[in-house]
Each structure stands twice: as C-alpha cells, then as structure tokens.
Design a protein around this motif. Structure first.
Motif, PDB file in Angstrom:
ATOM      1  N   VAL A 138       0.837  -1.205   0.000  1.00  0.00           N
ATOM      2  CA  VAL A 138       0.000   0.000   0.000  1.00  0.00           C
ATOM      3  C   VAL A 138       0.875   1.259   0.000  1.00  0.00           C
ATOM      4  N   TRP A 139       1.941   1.242   0.795  1.00  0.00           N
ATOM      5  CA  TRP A 139       2.801   2.438   0.829  1.00  0.00           C
ATOM      6  C   TRP A 139       3.510   2.670  -0.497  1.00  0.00           C
ATOM      7  N   PRO A 140       4.090   1.615  -1.096  1.00  0.00           N
ATOM      8  CA  PRO A 140       4.670   1.832  -2.432  1.00  0.00           C
ATOM      9  C   PRO A 140       3.659   2.387  -3.440  1.00  0.00           C
ATOM     10  N   LEU A 141       2.403   1.899  -3.336  1.00  0.00           N
ATOM     11  CA  LEU A 141       1.358   2.392  -4.242  1.00  0.00           C
ATOM     12  C   LEU A 141       1.084   3.874  -3.992  1.00  0.00           C
ATOM     13  N   ARG A 142       0.933   4.219  -2.707  1.00  0.00           N
ATOM     14  CA  ARG A 142       0.707   5.629  -2.351  1.00  0.00           C
ATOM     15  C   ARG A 142       1.803   6.519  -2.908  1.00  0.00           C
TER      16      ARG A 142
END
Ligand SMILES: Cc1cc2nc3c(=O)[nH]c(=O)nc-3n(C[C@H](O)[C@H](O)[C@H](O)COP(=O)(O)O)c2cc1C
Length: 197
Positions: A138-142
């Motif tokens: 999720v953080w890489p996507l954000r």
C-alpha cells in the motif's frame, strides 16, 4: 469477476460511463468521501503492477491474466471526509468521535461505488475484477501515485475485454453458493433453535 483479459483497449467513452456511474453510488450523509485513481495507459498500468506485485517478469497465471487489463481503477475512501461531513449542522456530531461509527461507512461507500464500476463494465460487455492490495504494497502504491494521506485505497479493479481462456479461476470453483434459505432469516434469526452459525 474476470481475471484474464485481452490487450484490446477500453473505449474511453465507456470508461467515462463506468466512472460517472461510480459517482452515483449512495453515500452516508451524501458525504461522497471517495476518490478513484484511474490508470488507463500501458505505462501507468505497468507502474501499478510494479508497485504492488512481486515477480512481474515471471507472473503466475493470476498475475499474467490481470496484468493484461488495459485499465486499473483504485477506489479510495476518506474517513476524514465523513467525520467532517457529520460535524456539519444538519448532522451535529461535532465531537467527530469515531465511536459513532461502529461500521466504517467510508469503506462501505467506496465498496458501493466499486460495485457500480463492476456492473457498468459488465453492462458494456467488458469484464472486471475487484481485488485486494497486499498490505506491504500500500505504501509503495501511495508513493508511486501520490495518493494523499487522507485517502485509503480499499482495493483495486481491473477492467478490460475478457480473454477467451478463463485464466485463474476464483473461489466459486472450490465452494458452492449458499442457498437463499441459509442466509435469509425471516422474522427471527435463530427461529428453529439451531445454532445460526
Ligand atoms: C472485497 C473483495 C475482495 C476480493 N479480493 C480478490 C482478490 O484479491 N483476488 C481475486 O482474484 N479476487 C478477489 N475478489 C473476487 C472474489 O474472489 C469473487 O467475487 C468471488 O469469488 C465470487 O466470484 P464472482 O464474483 O465471480 O461470482 C474479491 C472480491 C471482493 C468483494
């Protein structure tokens, strides 16, 4: 849910209809605390899979079928938008207390909009699949797509033309649909005295 696509592009007018219909979903207090990251170029779709999937160069059957989809939509929900909306005078929850929300309506509303995306795609003769984003991705996507802190991705949706071969099959191949009588409880839940399960 369709998990294998051709590479044929999605008509931009159809994608517009899909997204317009998403905004017609119901929402608590008409908060509309949703946002939709739309990726509809090969480069942007590639960025999605690079950010969220392992081994995109050696994809398994699921990933191979899904990565061909020409469109990925990431529906997001904003808890803050609901707390703010319900602090307005007509609602009056000025304490913004999260205990007032035993069910996270912000996620529910994004899910309702997601269903309209799926249904509009199917109505247009396309296929679509709602799927989860691995927590550690999720953080890489954000970061990759500059999703603001106030919005949380609730999942992702591939949209495209279904491939002739079905690709990865889902859970319905391993389990049966529950009968309506199993899940509908008329008048009383445990009326026959059995453990309702
Ligand atoms: C909240 C939610 C999460 C899901 N996550 C995934 C997923 O991560 N991967 C996947 O292939 N399908 C996913 N699905 C699709 C379900 O597996 C599918 O809807 C279910 O097996 C019933 O099949 P059908 O929708 O084709 O009737 C998800 C569906 C929902 C509603």
């Amino acid at each position: 849910m369709v998990r294998s696509y051709t590479t044929e592009p999605v008509d931009p007018a159809v994608l517009d209809r899909v997204l317009t219909n998403a905004t017609r979903a119901p929402s608590a207090g008409f908060s509309q605390g949703w946002g939709f990251l739309v990726l509809d170029t090969p480069a942007d779709v590639r960025r999605y899979w690079t950010a969220t999937a392992d081994a995109i160069d050696e994809p398994d059957q699921w990933l191979r079928g899904m990565m061909r989809a020409p469109v990925v939509v990431v529906p997001c929900s904003s808890k803050a938008a609901y707390l703010r909306r319900y602090a307005e005078p007509d609602k009056g929850w000025t304490d913004m207390d999260e205990a007032r929300w035993p069910v996270p309506f912000w996620h529910m509303d994004a899910a309702m909009a997601s269903l309209l995306i799926l249904q509009t795609a199917v109505d247009a003769g396309l296929g679509a699949c709602f799927f989860g984003i691995p927590p550690k991705r999720v953080w890489p996507l954000r970061e990759e797509f500059a999703i603001p802190d106030a919005f949380d991705p609730v999942g992702a949706i591939t949209v495209g033309h279904p491939a002739a071969e079905r690709g990865a099959v889902g859970s319905p191949s391993r389990r049966s649909r529950k009968e309506v009588t199993e899940v509908v409880h008329r008048g009383n839940w445990g009326v026959d005295g059995r453990d309702p399960g």
